[in-house]
Scaffold this active site. Sequence first.
Site, short mmCIF file in Angstrom:
data_model
loop_
_atom_site.label_atom_id
_atom_site.label_comp_id
_atom_site.label_asym_id
_atom_site.label_seq_id
_atom_site.Cartn_x
_atom_site.Cartn_y
_atom_site.Cartn_z
N ARG A 122 0.85 -1.19 0.00
CA ARG A 122 0.00 0.00 0.00
C ARG A 122 0.88 1.24 0.00
O ARG A 122 2.08 1.17 0.25
CB ARG A 122 -0.94 0.02 1.21
N ASN A 160 -4.93 8.31 4.12
CA ASN A 160 -4.88 7.49 5.34
C ASN A 160 -3.42 7.38 5.78
O ASN A 160 -2.56 6.98 5.00
CB ASN A 160 -5.42 6.08 5.09
N GLU A 161 -3.16 7.76 7.02
CA GLU A 161 -1.82 7.66 7.60
C GLU A 161 -0.76 8.17 6.63
O GLU A 161 0.20 7.48 6.27
CB GLU A 161 -1.52 6.23 8.03
N GLU A 318 -7.87 5.32 15.02
CA GLU A 318 -7.54 3.89 15.01
C GLU A 318 -6.82 3.50 16.28
O GLU A 318 -5.92 4.21 16.73
CB GLU A 318 -6.60 3.54 13.83
N TRP A 326 1.47 -6.74 13.11
CA TRP A 326 2.72 -6.33 12.48
C TRP A 326 3.90 -6.29 13.45
O TRP A 326 5.00 -5.88 13.06
CB TRP A 326 2.54 -4.96 11.83
N GLU A 366 -3.63 -8.01 6.84
CA GLU A 366 -4.03 -7.68 8.21
C GLU A 366 -5.11 -8.62 8.75
O GLU A 366 -5.85 -8.25 9.66
CB GLU A 366 -4.49 -6.22 8.27
N LYS A 367 -5.17 -9.83 8.25
CA LYS A 367 -6.22 -10.74 8.69
C LYS A 367 -6.06 -11.18 10.13
O LYS A 367 -7.02 -11.65 10.76
CB LYS A 367 -6.31 -11.95 7.76
N HIS A 369 -5.03 -9.05 12.46
CA HIS A 369 -5.22 -7.85 13.27
C HIS A 369 -6.62 -7.89 13.89
O HIS A 369 -7.60 -8.14 13.20
CB HIS A 369 -5.08 -6.60 12.37
#
Length: 684
Positions: A122, A160-161, A318, A326, A366-367, A369
């Site tokens: 990303r 985003n971020e 968030e 991570w 990110e599954k 997370h």
Amino acid sequence: MISTLLSQLDGPDGDRTPRLAYGADYNPEQWPREVWEEDVRLMREAGVNLVSVGIFSWARIQPTEDQWDFGWLDEVMDLLHAGGIGVDLATATASPPPWLTTAHPEILPVTASGETVWPGARQHWRPTSPVFRDHALRLVRTMAERYANHPALVAWHVSNELGCHNVYDYSDDAARAFRDWLRARYTTLDALNHAWGTAFWSQRYSDWGQILPPRLAGSHPNPTQQLDFKRFSSDALKEYLIAERDVLREITPNVPVTTNFMVMGNTKGMNYPDWAGEIDFVSNDHYVHPGPQDRDELSFSANLTSGIAGGQPWFLMEHSTSAVNWQPVNVAKRPGELARDSLLHVAHGADAVCYFQWRQSAAGAEKYHSAMVPHAGADSEVFRAVVELGQTLKALAPVAGSEREPARVGIVYDWDSWWASEQDSHPSALLDYRQEALDWYSALHTLGIRADVVTTTTDLDRYDVLITPVLHVVPAPLAKELTRYAEAGGHLVTTYFSGVVDENDHIWLGGHPGALRELLGIRIEEFGPLLDGDWVELDGDAKGTLWTDRIDVTDPAVDVLAHYRSGAYAGRPAVTRRAVGQGSAAYVSTRLGAEGLAGLLPALLGPAGVESELPAAARGSVEQTVRRGPDGRFLFLVNRTDEDVPLAGLAGEVLVGGAETGAGTEGGLVLGPRAVAVLHQPTA
């Protein structure tokens, strides 16, 4: 601002009064259509009233350059509105779609060593790419025009971020933009050559076109070039933020705009205090890093976010319900920590509590997370804790809109000093700017003393004691301001490697600590950094690591609070304090760590008369934070331990925490393990 975002939407009972926001990133595009209505039902059960939508949806919204697909997003927006849930709508520009990077690989970032950052993760775009900006702003405009009047829209979420993975780009686009930035900063090449000290190593520039980003070099790159590239990189992202914001304000002038900062850990590439004035309200993402100071770090980051927001309420966009994905080892949260972590952010000024994400992903990076609805579904401890927190936040509705009450102690956090103090070719590569600041914060917690984490642009006079750890970069105006602060009655405390350089990273000559030498009444001819694992003894059996200084006292008004008892500078001053006007200026020349600082702080705080507001039995175990509104004060009490803590003598109506508290000694409360209580103290 934040507390009124939701007032335009009917709450579950038709309520339109300000309230705390609660929700998550919502990614319905990851799930089949039949899940969406179940999502809305569970959101209402949990008390969710705000979600962020569309963050990573560019490829779904615009499958090809000339094709658009808004049908699914229209339906999601309508479903959420029907459920009384507001939408913080993302501009979807965080990650470009495959068709764009295939057609225009020139938007991809380049590393310092010349490697291309390819698609597959990303944020694979250059902040200075005109091609990327054209396509991204076209998307922003299209989305703003489509949803400008949608009743669910309560805020815009830019990208985003920003900078999480692409803050430093060394491409030719970046080189051109860097030169433009330098022209604006210095005007002439002579001024740049002076600032960069290019007489060293034959680096003098005779043409702007010769200047490059600090790409991979045979030795240490020019230090001021490195510092300016950090400044430029932050500014480049800020300018991109402004570009999106301006499109949104043009089309939807009454919809507030934000973007999520990342005030946490070692995320330092973005100068957030400089960005804060460009958005309508500050938002932040935070994730706990397990370790001995994990909740102190959470508190520190939330506190700093409040400082960046100028003490105004802000948006926790968030954080995690449990484990992240991570870290090397992703530790699940224990019972009570989901609520405690969230409410600690509220204690420091957050008016919105949101998570990544609503429903835990079944696929993708990110599954693993955690989420509000975990893989196990609604019949789970995590979701039950989510529902319970929703009820707690409803009970805290009176807190919405209140500001954080200033403490008597301020800790100054400075991005230029953070960037410059940790560059290469310094006396020690072991210096950790953020850790030193965090140690002072933890030490104050141990003593039960509230402190604010603020920036150099804050009104310093509101603090009786001002701590400036490793304030390495001190321009002349800042040195003058700190001197004025002390002369007017403030008590300044600073540390090793402070006052050493000016804004160009040039040494203040004549001896250290340079710009602060006269204020402190000391002179240091040579630094004495320590090897990793070495330590020295100070008076009172304190131990110093990392750094020592060869201090000479130059003013009879200086008191030596501690000497070195061992090491190369045994017998010399280690901690000093000079009376200055109505105040004082103190210097701590070694790293004492949180435990050592806790032993030293009473002597440093004594002249200001700063003491804990907590009952003696709660000091070190409970963090106290205060928010203040028109109807009184809200006292947040957060148990940092796994044991019951008695809280005697604290007045106020208990808004939340009744389930975790009970009758204590002298009619006080007992705060359960990892529990939070909030007391309302009405205005007299």
